[in-house]
Design an enzyme around this catalytic site. Structure first.
Site, PDB file in Angstrom:
ATOM      1  N   GLU A  77       0.869  -1.176   0.000  1.00  0.00           N
ATOM      2  CA  GLU A  77       0.000   0.000   0.000  1.00  0.00           C
ATOM      3  C   GLU A  77       0.901   1.220   0.000  1.00  0.00           C
ATOM      4  O   GLU A  77       1.913   1.237   0.707  1.00  0.00           O
ATOM      5  CB  GLU A  77      -0.906   0.032   1.238  1.00  0.00           C
ATOM      6  N   GLU A  82      -1.240  11.781   3.812  1.00  0.00           N
ATOM      7  CA  GLU A  82      -2.250  11.651   4.855  1.00  0.00           C
ATOM      8  C   GLU A  82      -2.110  12.848   5.783  1.00  0.00           C
ATOM      9  O   GLU A  82      -1.006  13.360   5.988  1.00  0.00           O
ATOM     10  CB  GLU A  82      -2.065  10.367   5.655  1.00  0.00           C
TER      11      GLU A  82
END
Length: 250
Positions: A77, A82
């Site tokens: 991933e 973020e």
């Protein structure tokens, strides 16, 4: 996309319409290219204005299209950007408020033996990403990935930094990051990461919250599409990625 406080009934599990239903107190959104477009290697960037508030968790990220090496995180991933709890109290931040974003790569074995490497941007400014547009990018090539904000590299990983426990990864030194991934943008409401960071918990006053996206671009290296290494930014970076945030003092 906007996260709102409102009751909504829908599938308990994503992509399982018609199955068990559940009701949640908030709605939000996700945009993804799964089944539409995917890429292996290139420069992936987006110009974004982020929301603030305790409990907000916007992300710009990538997941494997066919899970060549198995279920998460055996196939990897990639989190391009973020951000959690922007504008909330932060002892390590300039101005005492959370003003950092982060990037990460997840890999390893199946839970609980999964792991990842991540890094937050340098706290050099008191200006919050929630107050201005910024460009978040990943440059991904064979055996190397690097994360940038407004053209400045803030994290770099090479194939020596990651691994997968998948048996079919033998003799594939860049696995699991040597397969096509698709792109996603979403705004999460609450969750483990924001609720265990900064002021802790969840603040309903943070909502409604809005994630604004001006554009998303995918660029590939002309003349070196096979590896993408010829187009990597070569600026110096002397930092060091960090391990799982759960084990660190917040």
């Amino acid at each position: 996309m906007i996260a709102l406080k409102e009751d909504f009934e829908g599938p308990l599990l994503a992509d399982q319409h018609g199955g068990e239903q559940t009701t949640k107190a908030y709605t939000s959104g996700k945009i993804r290219t799964r089944g539409l477009a995917d890429w292996m290697y290139g420069r992936f960037s987006a110009r974004i204005k982020l929301p603030d508030g305790q409990g907000t968790w916007p992300a710009f990220w990538m997941m494997p299209s066919s899970s060549t090496y198995g279920r998460w995180p055996l196939s990897g991933e990639i989190d391009i950007m973020e951000a959690v709890n922007l504008g909330t109290p932060c002892e390590d931040c300039v101005g005492g408020r959370e003003n950092r974003t982060s990037g990460a790569a997840h890999f390893g074995d199946v839970a609980p033996d999964n792991t990842y490497l991540f890094l937050k941007t340098d706290p050099i400014s008191s200006e919050s990403p929630a107050n201005q547009w910024r460009t978040y990018a990943l440059e991904w090539a064979d055996g190397q990935m690097q994360w940038l904000v407004d053209g400045k590299v803030f994290m770099r990983l090479t194939r020596e930094d990651w691994y997968t426990a998948a048996p079919n990864a033998a003799n594939r030194p860049s696995a699991p990051f040597d397969q096509p991934f698709f792109l996603m943008l979403n705004l999460a409401v609450g969750g483990n990461l924001p609720e265990k960071s900064n002021g802790m918990g969840f603040d309903p006053k943070s909502f409604p919250a809005e994630l604004l996206v001006d554009w998303v671009r995918v660029e590939q290296c002309r003349g070196d599409e096979a590896s993408g290494r010829a187009c990597l930014d070569t600026q110096k970076w002397n930092g060091k990625p960090q391990g799982p945030w759960e084990t660190q003092a917040r």
